[in-house]
Design a protein around this motif. Sequence first.
Motif, PDB file in Angstrom:
ATOM      1  N   THR A 163      -1.556   2.214 -11.196  1.00  0.00           N
ATOM      2  CA  THR A 163      -1.413   3.132 -10.054  1.00  0.00           C
ATOM      3  C   THR A 163      -0.388   4.207 -10.386  1.00  0.00           C
ATOM      4  OG1 THR A 163      -1.944   1.393  -8.466  1.00  0.00           O
ATOM      5  CG2 THR A 163      -0.752   3.296  -7.625  1.00  0.00           C
ATOM      6  N   TYR A 164      -0.765   5.425 -10.129  1.00  0.00           N
ATOM      7  CA  TYR A 164       0.169   6.543 -10.252  1.00  0.00           C
ATOM      8  C   TYR A 164       0.707   6.870  -8.868  1.00  0.00           C
ATOM      9  CZ  TYR A 164       1.736  11.396 -10.437  1.00  0.00           C
ATOM     10  OH  TYR A 164       2.467  12.541 -10.303  1.00  0.00           O
ATOM     11  N   VAL A 165       1.991   6.804  -8.735  1.00  0.00           N
ATOM     12  CA  VAL A 165       2.636   7.190  -7.475  1.00  0.00           C
ATOM     13  C   VAL A 165       3.491   8.417  -7.768  1.00  0.00           C
ATOM     14  CG1 VAL A 165       4.221   6.503  -5.653  1.00  0.00           C
ATOM     15  CG2 VAL A 165       2.648   4.830  -6.628  1.00  0.00           C
TER      16      VAL A 165
ATOM     17  N   PHE B 149       1.110   6.896   2.188  1.00  0.00           N
ATOM     18  CA  PHE B 149       1.167   6.800   0.722  1.00  0.00           C
ATOM     19  C   PHE B 149       0.466   7.990   0.084  1.00  0.00           C
ATOM     20  CE2 PHE B 149      -1.741   3.589   2.615  1.00  0.00           C
ATOM     21  CZ  PHE B 149      -2.921   4.318   2.511  1.00  0.00           C
ATOM     22  N   ASP B 150       0.727   8.154  -1.202  1.00  0.00           N
ATOM     23  CA  ASP B 150      -0.010   9.131  -1.988  1.00  0.00           C
ATOM     24  C   ASP B 150      -0.085   8.626  -3.417  1.00  0.00           C
ATOM     25  OD1 ASP B 150      -1.494  11.365  -2.505  1.00  0.00           O
ATOM     26  OD2 ASP B 150       0.221  12.721  -2.664  1.00  0.00           O
ATOM     27  N   GLY B 151      -1.029   9.165  -4.172  1.00  0.00           N
ATOM     28  CA  GLY B 151      -1.195   8.777  -5.558  1.00  0.00           C
ATOM     29  C   GLY B 151      -2.612   8.332  -5.807  1.00  0.00           C
ATOM     30  N   SER B 152      -2.791   7.559  -6.861  1.00  0.00           N
ATOM     31  CA  SER B 152      -4.146   7.145  -7.210  1.00  0.00           C
ATOM     32  C   SER B 152      -4.100   5.950  -8.151  1.00  0.00           C
ATOM     33  CB  SER B 152      -4.878   8.303  -7.887  1.00  0.00           C
ATOM     34  OG  SER B 152      -6.248   8.017  -8.011  1.00  0.00           O
ATOM     35  N   THR B 153      -5.174   5.179  -8.137  1.00  0.00           N
ATOM     36  CA  THR B 153      -5.277   3.984  -8.969  1.00  0.00           C
ATOM     37  C   THR B 153      -6.508   4.099  -9.861  1.00  0.00           C
ATOM     38  OG1 THR B 153      -4.199   2.603  -7.306  1.00  0.00           O
ATOM     39  CG2 THR B 153      -5.608   1.470  -8.900  1.00  0.00           C
TER      40      THR B 153
ATOM     41  N   PHE C  56      -8.810   1.919  -4.191  1.00  0.00           N
ATOM     42  CA  PHE C  56      -8.564   2.862  -3.098  1.00  0.00           C
ATOM     43  C   PHE C  56      -8.284   4.254  -3.659  1.00  0.00           C
ATOM     44  CE2 PHE C  56      -5.931   5.221  -0.196  1.00  0.00           C
ATOM     45  CZ  PHE C  56      -6.529   4.990   1.028  1.00  0.00           C
TER      46      PHE C  56
ATOM     47  N   ARG D 274       0.839  -1.207   0.000  1.00  0.00           N
ATOM     48  CA  ARG D 274       0.000   0.000   0.000  1.00  0.00           C
ATOM     49  C   ARG D 274       0.871   1.253   0.000  1.00  0.00           C
ATOM     50  NH1 ARG D 274      -5.001   0.254   3.844  1.00  0.00           N
ATOM     51  NH2 ARG D 274      -5.612   1.712   2.216  1.00  0.00           N
ATOM     52  N   ALA D 275       1.972   1.187   0.738  1.00  0.00           N
ATOM     53  CA  ALA D 275       2.862   2.349   0.798  1.00  0.00           C
ATOM     54  C   ALA D 275       3.439   2.682  -0.568  1.00  0.00           C
ATOM     55  CB  ALA D 275       3.988   2.101   1.787  1.00  0.00           C
ATOM     56  N   ARG D 276       3.620   1.656  -1.401  1.00  0.00           N
ATOM     57  CA  ARG D 276       4.220   1.862  -2.722  1.00  0.00           C
ATOM     58  C   ARG D 276       3.181   2.087  -3.810  1.00  0.00           C
ATOM     59  NH1 ARG D 276       7.326  -0.389   0.415  1.00  0.00           N
ATOM     60  NH2 ARG D 276       9.598  -0.354   0.233  1.00  0.00           N
ATOM     61  N   HIS D 277       1.904   1.861  -3.500  1.00  0.00           N
ATOM     62  CA  HIS D 277       0.880   1.898  -4.552  1.00  0.00           C
ATOM     63  C   HIS D 277      -0.314   2.736  -4.153  1.00  0.00           C
ATOM     64  CE1 HIS D 277       3.350  -1.535  -5.719  1.00  0.00           C
ATOM     65  NE2 HIS D 277       2.998  -1.237  -6.936  1.00  0.00           N
ATOM     66  N   ALA D 278      -0.016   3.878  -3.581  1.00  0.00           N
ATOM     67  CA  ALA D 278      -1.068   4.875  -3.354  1.00  0.00           C
ATOM     68  C   ALA D 278      -2.212   4.321  -2.522  1.00  0.00           C
ATOM     69  CB  ALA D 278      -1.589   5.395  -4.699  1.00  0.00           C
ATOM     70  N   GLY D 279      -1.901   3.372  -1.629  1.00  0.00           N
ATOM     71  CA  GLY D 279      -2.931   2.874  -0.727  1.00  0.00           C
ATOM     72  C   GLY D 279      -3.715   1.698  -1.265  1.00  0.00           C
ATOM     73  N   GLU D 280      -3.560   1.426  -2.554  1.00  0.00           N
ATOM     74  CA  GLU D 280      -4.323   0.331  -3.168  1.00  0.00           C
ATOM     75  C   GLU D 280      -3.747  -1.007  -2.718  1.00  0.00           C
ATOM     76  OE1 GLU D 280      -7.018   0.073  -4.525  1.00  0.00           O
ATOM     77  OE2 GLU D 280      -7.039  -1.676  -5.798  1.00  0.00           O
ATOM     78  N   GLU D 281      -4.663  -1.970  -2.532  1.00  0.00           N
ATOM     79  CA  GLU D 281      -4.243  -3.291  -2.071  1.00  0.00           C
ATOM     80  C   GLU D 281      -3.575  -4.091  -3.190  1.00  0.00           C
ATOM     81  OE1 GLU D 281      -8.196  -3.918  -1.007  1.00  0.00           O
ATOM     82  OE2 GLU D 281      -7.883  -3.701   1.149  1.00  0.00           O
TER      83      GLU D 281
END
Lengths: 744, 744
Positions: B580-582, B444-448, B503, A567-574
């Motif tokens: 995912t965009y980080v 984390f930050d970013g978006s999926t 997420f 999650r830390a590496r992927h914007a919170g996504e699982e």
Amino acid sequence: MKTQLSKSPADLQAKLEGQTRYVHDMRLPGQLVGKILRSPHPHARIVRLDVSRARAIKGVVAVLTGEDVPHHTYGPTKFKDWNILARDRVLFIGDEIAAVAAETDAAAKQAIAAIEVEYEELPGVFDPEEAMQPGAPVLHETIAGDNRPMRIALERGDVERHKQEAAVVKSGRYRSNRIYQGHLEPIGAIASWSDEEGITIWAPSHIPYRARETYAAGFGLPEDKVRIVVPPIGGSFGSKYVLKVHVIAAALAMAARRPVKIIMDRYEDMVTAHPRVPLTFDLEIGADREGNLLYKDVVVYADAGARVYWSPNVIATACTRPDNIYRFQSAKSEGHLCYTNNSPTTCMRGFGNAEMLFAVESVIDEIALELGMDPAELRLRNIVRPGERTIHGYRLDTCLLEECIDKVKAISGWERRADLPPYRGMGIALANHVSGFRAIDPRFDGSTAVLRLKGDGSLELETGEIELGQGMSLSYARIAAQVLGVPEGSILVKSGDTGRYPFGIGTLASRSTVMGGNAAKLAAEALQRRLVSLACEVLGKGASLEDGRIRYGEETYPLSEAAAWHRARHAGEELTVRETYVPDTEMPDATYYGHPSPNYPFAAHVAEVEVDPDTGRTRVVGYWAVHDSGTIIHETMAKGQVYGAVAQGIGWVTMEDLIVEQGRVKNPSMMDYRMPGARDIPNIEIAFLEGEDPNGPLGAKSLGEVALDPVPGAIANAIAHATGKRGYELPLSAERVWRAIHST
Amino acid sequence: MKTQLSKSPADLQAKLEGQTRYVHDMRLPGQLVGKILRSPHPHARIVRLDVSRARAIKGVVAVLTGEDVPHHTYGPTKFKDWNILARDRVLFIGDEIAAVAAETDAAAKQAIAAIEVEYEELPGVFDPEEAMQPGAPVLHETIAGDNRPMRIALERGDVERHKQEAAVVKSGRYRSNRIYQGHLEPIGAIASWSDEEGITIWAPSHIPYRARETYAAGFGLPEDKVRIVVPPIGGSFGSKYVLKVHVIAAALAMAARRPVKIIMDRYEDMVTAHPRVPLTFDLEIGADREGNLLYKDVVVYADAGARVYWSPNVIATACTRPDNIYRFQSAKSEGHLCYTNNSPTTCMRGFGNAEMLFAVESVIDEIALELGMDPAELRLRNIVRPGERTIHGYRLDTCLLEECIDKVKAISGWERRADLPPYRGMGIALANHVSGFRAIDPRFDGSTAVLRLKGDGSLELETGEIELGQGMSLSYARIAAQVLGVPEGSILVKSGDTGRYPFGIGTLASRSTVMGGNAAKLAAEALQRRLVSLACEVLGKGASLEDGRIRYGEETYPLSEAAAWHRARHAGEELTVRETYVPDTEMPDATYYGHPSPNYPFAAHVAEVEVDPDTGRTRVVGYWAVHDSGTIIHETMAKGQVYGAVAQGIGWVTMEDLIVEQGRVKNPSMMDYRMPGARDIPNIEIAFLEGEDPNGPLGAKSLGEVALDPVPGAIANAIAHATGKRGYELPLSAERVWRAIHST
């Protein structure tokens, strides 16, 4: 309760404790009661239909007739002969004419009673062979001018030549009967409508994606405007595929703009639900003097009833499947699927195959008798072997049929057969099956699994396949757990929502373990790779996944830690993987030749019976089932499949019969339709000959249907052995057996 | 209506026609009405609470007090000071004591009235500086013994040295006020409970994943047992983040086991909803004789009210953000977040930044006045430039601030400023902002984005970010459409369901266009690659995607064809990509130094005002807004953002004020809380200086908040220019301006 959420022990526990909530238990607040007005005539023209009194009843929110609903040609197969409600004509007793949605059960019943219909009765046709005659009333002019929506004609090798050469020829007209699937949960659904998302139907269907496609076509909507949510299914055995009740509930919900629930009572369920397709077989098999089977020749007549549900697949199976057990040098099948003014017929466990095997295994015993050979011996001489390609093209990477026969002889004490007392007999029968069938949807086959690592380190596995009590979720959890080394209980298997989960063809053709299981395995392997690569990235090269934990040197970390890394590496996504298993099969060609399944299970069963010569009543006193289903993933559930199938087969062969005369079900109650109880079931001894199949997940092959397929043949052969008289028509009821014993 | 489904033109059309259905319009059949009993006292002990009469009222299904609900420490930030309902003590007027769910609104109201409470009033504290004094009543002993949950102290460079060196020093105590966000849709929610899936809340929240995490903690449930479904949001501007009303609706639904809807009326919304955090700034800025800014020194006091909502982020922003516009050689910030017995305060558009800029831009104008320099000229001398790293570490890959100043001077006719008639003035102000902020969630930050090719060739784009009217869905559809060459209208953007979509951190910190847009772009690029590779596999090498169709030689195929190819190869499953965009940002360190956003938008605004010296009333007669927001993806929606922000700013600066005395809102109605009407808004001229930013999707930077940030400063400077008197406290109401004019 909105979907299937199975976590291994919790699901079984809930069922044991009566906590599982079925569609019947659901209550969308404010939902209406839906009811259906059905035709009392097997064939009639609707001369007048007046719902005005029904509409005026207090508490009635919607009343629909054929005039109020869309008219698209649709249906679950390529034969698009469904409507939503009848307009001009009714085609069977139970055909849907009108539907109401009301605040209360009483108001709904009152409204149904208040609908006025005048009929002009029309001549009906109730037998498939009669339906094919010129001059028979035609049910669907646009589908089939002669009541025959489907014909099959196939031949391999030169049957005519083998007929000349055969030293022994045995034949007969065998008949299999209508069986009510006997699901504890009656058929029903709740439907709702929203402008944004269209139709949602909470429906216990084990092929919800096909249901979605069918219903969308019925309303002229895009596929994505129909969502099927599948609650726990209270028994189906094939009855809960794609059903008009679901469509009518949706039509009512659209009209009422409120949720509508329709649950049939047992009477309505038995009168109008869709029993096993009755089949008639004119079968002939010939062998040479040494007992080598030379040919098989069969003509099959199937009664589809008034509309096509799943019967095309049933007759296609009957015309091909059992031929792949033996090394017939030639085989010929002719099949006729016929419309009649009976209630539509559909699937039941082992469809086509179990019925045809009743006939084939009977005739093979007749040949053995004529040749003076032991029936097991005759079979051993003729069965297919591993590495072979069968007469219709099945590629047998594994086949322990020989071992199954040897084993079932050993455990049943087959040598006792020669010395049994009078009216006591032993019969053997074989069976094969598929693990999924390539031709269910000509467009594609296989399965997709999504596997997701949750924040707490547990896993969610999403599948488009459906749990109907067979243990699918337990199997998938075990497969993924074995690959990943995590406890099975940490995997929540989610399925049963076409709007949320991956596409799935569904639970039919014994496909769930191999198709969805292979997808689960691929997903688990993909997740493993992703976890190891993530761990190496975070901790350093050489990190690994061991026993469900990340290991790096001496340190280990739980999967919840890995979830946080991701999650830390992927914007919170699982961390989510999505894998599709596409089987390495061949679509059967126009002659039905091909390799339609990743693998093929086999079975040899022995039944021992005692027949009362005074009553004709058969008691099954011993039963031995030996199976080659590859690796057994979950032995408890696997045994459950066999116990259930044998019990179901005993009911079918010795007592069950949905009697239909002139289109009318004569015994629509559980008092009059006798199913077996505990005392009818003998001790059943089961053996699994486990061998890893290269194409199954962890080596598994299917089991659910092959466990039923040999039962009618084994019991029929045991009765023939006990009485010296062959039974040709199911069920081999007390009356029929008594008549046979006392015939000359 | 269950989720956000935005298809470009359809969504706008529905809003224009009044067809969009908000949570207020939703009706889960059978849902109950929920209402809340709130404290009439700002600080009191609950001596007696008796709900027995309320429970006995006909139609009342559930009555809850603090004794009936879980007691976990929870809250939306790291300061866990929330409860579900008060137990012993109430901390502000509006604090929630009890809640009822009833069949009707009347029954719910009657039940609320029937609840008996005895209070022991306690001394309250209403001013942040007083709250910090020893002996002040302490609100949350466990969080902060001295009412100060958060302090900030940071310094860059040597402020003391620059104080010695400065030739010009200007300072003052500036105050920003409570602003009611003025959302048209009052705050509300519907909640339901099921044993299988837990809590579902239909709540217009634009950070639903944070809401999920917060509420789950409140009930002691795993995160996945709470699902937030986000209907269309009828305005928020920061008010609809994470709210107690959602939690109370859920508690009632759990108790009643039926859906419960709570919608506040305007009075309750204004008394208890959570206005913009009021800030006090003791600000000093010094410059050398040439007009080079040397230092900035500020102490900020923030009134959190009785509980922490989003105020920690507000004060942190105030202490840092505006410093990144100018080349201050040193800067020092001290911040004090304080509990008081006022209603909790929270976000509003441009939080922290717009307020601080009001003060900073005022003081910079004071310096220009003292130096006899043109205020625009002074700014041009000091602004940051592209390629620089700002004082707090922002890396400016692009920055067209100089061009913005030049352009706004040109279009506003800035040279007129010297010759305006009496009581007419022009003011300039600058602003910067972020496009997402790395520290919203330290993890984390970013978006999926998930992009799915449907069977009919249309596309579904799933995002965890939230549409709140800013045009997110239109932007994402346009970004994906441009990459793929398909019509925007063929892309359905789906969001607003934590149980179904990826997420997302949500819509705050102006992050949706850049974060979710970059994810949409990555997904579209991934889909393009997958489509081309699929086409090459099916048709042959050299197949390509052109104008949204597959091309191979002279032949072209629609995407529906490609969808079928994919499904045929993947067991029926649709072609789905997940990307995912980080962002390449740096988490600010303990001193708040870092590069927290992928890029930074800038703006220069000019306001022209006319002040009536007899009434003090300000009329904004002209407004010019020039923006560097990179590439403008959707010009209509972008202009809408600026128009709305300027109108909102005019209201804030010249009239809006939520007056709170001794914890009591004195003007809780739209009659008494005056917001601007069409006649208060002048012609607004907007220019976008488009330059492609390398880190934004198609080159975009954010716009939503930077459009409001400079408005208070620009208008305040224009009023000072018109009147010769500086206004220190917002709003610059007629009375305050009149007093200033008539002060000596």
